[in-house]
Design a protein around this motif. Structure first.
Motif, PDB file in Angstrom:
ATOM      1  N   GLU A  53       2.289  22.115  21.429  1.00 46.32           N
ATOM      2  CA  GLU A  53       2.460  21.146  20.194  1.00 46.32           C
ATOM      3  C   GLU A  53       1.866  19.897  20.110  1.00 46.32           C
ATOM      4  N   VAL A  54       1.562  19.455  21.515  1.00 46.16           N
ATOM      5  CA  VAL A  54       0.776  18.356  21.808  1.00 46.16           C
ATOM      6  C   VAL A  54      -0.745  18.302  20.925  1.00 46.16           C
ATOM      7  N   LEU A  55      -1.197  19.653  20.924  1.00 47.50           N
ATOM      8  CA  LEU A  55      -2.539  19.885  20.445  1.00 47.50           C
ATOM      9  C   LEU A  55      -2.462  20.171  19.023  1.00 47.50           C
ATOM     10  N   ASP A  56      -1.386  20.887  18.788  1.00 45.42           N
ATOM     11  CA  ASP A  56      -1.287  21.345  17.343  1.00 45.42           C
ATOM     12  C   ASP A  56      -0.748  20.394  16.267  1.00 45.42           C
ATOM     13  N   ARG A  57       0.191  19.380  16.717  1.00 47.96           N
ATOM     14  CA  ARG A  57       0.403  18.489  16.024  1.00 47.96           C
ATOM     15  C   ARG A  57       0.106  16.786  16.416  1.00 47.96           C
ATOM     16  N   ALA A  58      -1.179  16.861  16.732  1.00 48.51           N
ATOM     17  CA  ALA A  58      -1.958  15.833  17.455  1.00 48.51           C
ATOM     18  C   ALA A  58      -1.711  14.366  16.603  1.00 48.51           C
ATOM     19  N   ASP A  59      -1.421  14.492  15.193  1.00 48.63           N
ATOM     20  CA  ASP A  59      -1.162  13.383  14.426  1.00 48.63           C
ATOM     21  C   ASP A  59       0.308  12.716  14.694  1.00 48.63           C
ATOM     22  N   GLU A  60       1.048  13.540  15.254  1.00 50.42           N
ATOM     23  CA  GLU A  60       2.360  13.044  15.082  1.00 50.42           C
ATOM     24  C   GLU A  60       2.529  12.206  16.854  1.00 50.42           C
ATOM     25  N   VAL A  61       1.497  12.373  17.547  1.00 52.21           N
ATOM     26  CA  VAL A  61       1.514  11.704  18.870  1.00 52.21           C
ATOM     27  C   VAL A  61       1.197  10.185  19.041  1.00 52.21           C
ATOM     28  N   ALA A  62       2.355   9.376  19.632  1.00 46.31           N
ATOM     29  CA  ALA A  62       1.956   7.978  19.338  1.00 46.31           C
ATOM     30  C   ALA A  62       0.566   7.572  19.962  1.00 46.31           C
ATOM     31  N   SER A  63      -0.164   6.645  19.238  1.00 44.91           N
ATOM     32  CA  SER A  63      -1.441   5.956  19.290  1.00 44.91           C
ATOM     33  C   SER A  63      -1.512   5.027  20.285  1.00 44.91           C
ATOM     34  N   LEU A  64      -2.292   5.210  21.314  1.00 46.15           N
ATOM     35  CA  LEU A  64      -2.382   4.050  22.292  1.00 46.15           C
ATOM     36  C   LEU A  64      -3.154   2.921  21.811  1.00 46.15           C
ATOM     37  N   ARG A  65      -4.113   3.252  20.995  1.00 47.04           N
ATOM     38  CA  ARG A  65      -4.780   2.067  20.257  1.00 47.04           C
ATOM     39  C   ARG A  65      -3.821   1.339  19.390  1.00 47.04           C
ATOM     40  N   VAL A  66      -2.851   2.009  18.692  1.00 46.79           N
ATOM     41  CA  VAL A  66      -2.247   1.229  17.845  1.00 46.79           C
ATOM     42  C   VAL A  66      -1.181   0.651  18.575  1.00 46.79           C
ATOM     43  N   LEU A  67      -0.612   1.103  19.533  1.00 51.32           N
ATOM     44  CA  LEU A  67       0.277   0.396  20.349  1.00 51.32           C
ATOM     45  C   LEU A  67      -0.336  -0.919  21.060  1.00 51.32           C
ATOM     46  N   LYS A  68      -1.801  -0.930  21.666  1.00 46.97           N
ATOM     47  CA  LYS A  68      -2.273  -1.775  22.006  1.00 46.97           C
ATOM     48  C   LYS A  68      -2.472  -2.960  21.024  1.00 46.97           C
TER      49      LYS A  68
ATOM     50  N   THR B 216      11.664   4.380  17.516  1.00 49.54           N
ATOM     51  CA  THR B 216      10.872   5.353  18.027  1.00 49.54           C
ATOM     52  C   THR B 216       9.472   5.289  17.278  1.00 49.54           C
ATOM     53  N   TYR B 217       8.533   5.393  18.162  1.00 55.33           N
ATOM     54  CA  TYR B 217       6.989   5.500  17.432  1.00 55.33           C
ATOM     55  C   TYR B 217       6.563   7.048  17.993  1.00 55.33           C
ATOM     56  N   GLY B 218       6.318   7.947  17.182  1.00 54.97           N
ATOM     57  CA  GLY B 218       5.807   9.228  17.654  1.00 54.97           C
ATOM     58  C   GLY B 218       6.964  10.321  17.583  1.00 54.97           C
ATOM     59  N   THR B 219       6.641  11.503  17.905  1.00 63.87           N
ATOM     60  CA  THR B 219       7.559  12.594  17.903  1.00 63.87           C
ATOM     61  C   THR B 219       7.517  13.093  19.038  1.00 63.87           C
ATOM     62  N   PRO B 220       8.923  13.783  19.748  1.00 62.66           N
ATOM     63  CA  PRO B 220       8.709  14.466  20.912  1.00 62.66           C
ATOM     64  C   PRO B 220       7.985  15.928  20.887  1.00 62.66           C
TER      65      PRO B 220
END
Length: 227
Positions: free
Chosen positions: A135-150, A126-130
């Motif tokens: 939470e999506v805004l407050d813990r933005a550093d845990e969201v799977a990065s699209l640039r990294v995935l690309k 898994t990459y990222g956190t549910p």
């Protein structure tokens, strides 16, 4: 393939919608329209990647009023900029005859299939956190990065990508494997919604496992799947 439609001739259609999220007084979640569009487009783009396709055109469906159109377009541009991609042409329509009490919109992406990676033995991660809601805004550093995935796809670190939606990791694994009794082991909450696909499942070639751990960092976690 996940929530994607193959219409033939190498064309793939994916979509995501949003309701009650935006700038109207009646919305359940108050966020800028620009951000609403960003996350709707994010899900549709990840679905394209899951189908081994790249976007060529976007349809925007706006039910929030004419003043929201440009904000939604800006949010889509933000998404593609984050992913390191040029934004495809955007078309669509706005509902201007009826004024709704809550925001509503959808983003549909039309993509074209690209060459799939050569099949190798893989290990799932898994990459990222549910995350969901604020939470999506407050813990933005845990969201799977699209640039990294690309970037990871471009250098061959990813054999298969599978976005996690509102049903959570476990149900996505069962859908992906077509096995309703499949079980998983993960350090994450496997039943929690991942909102706008804040976590994704990745099949990584076993020969590149250590390279992937260095590349993705601490947000990459092993996922054991039992069929």
């Amino acid at each position: 393939m996940r929530n994607a439609i193959d219409v033939g001739n190498g064309l793939i259609i994916t979509t995501d919608n949003s309701g009650g999220i935006g700038e109207k007084p009646g919305d359940l979640v108050a966020v800028p329209d620009r951000l609403t569009a960003f996350f709707a487009a994010r899900v549709a783009l990840l679905e394209q990647w899951a189908a081994h396709a790249e976007p060529i055109s976007i349809l925007l469906h706006n039910f929030s009023g004419s003043t929201s159109w440009e904000k939604y377009v800006e949010g889509i541009h933000d998404l593609f900029t984050e992913a390191g991609l040029q934004t495809p042409p955007i078309s669509g329509s706005s509902e201007t005859n009826m004024t709704l009490l809550q925001s509503a919109m959808a983003v549909t992406i039309i993509g074209r299939t690209i060459e799939q990676p050569i099949g190798e033995e893989v290990q799932w991660f898994t990459y990222g956190t549910p995350l969901v809601g604020n939470e999506v805004l407050d813990r933005a550093d845990e969201v799977a990065s699209l640039r990294v995935l690309k970037e990871a796809m471009e250098i061959g670190l990813i054999q298969q990508l599978w976005p996690v939606g509102s049903r959570g990791i476990l149900e996505e694994v069962r859908t992906m494997t077509s096995n309703e009794t499949a079980k998983v082991e993960s350090g994450l909450d496997i039943t929690k919604t991942a909102g706008p696909s804040t976590v994704v499942l990745l099949a990584i070639p076993t020969t590149k496992r250590e390279e992937a751990k260095t590349f993705f960092g601490t947000l990459l976690r092993e996922l054991n799947i039992y069929i």
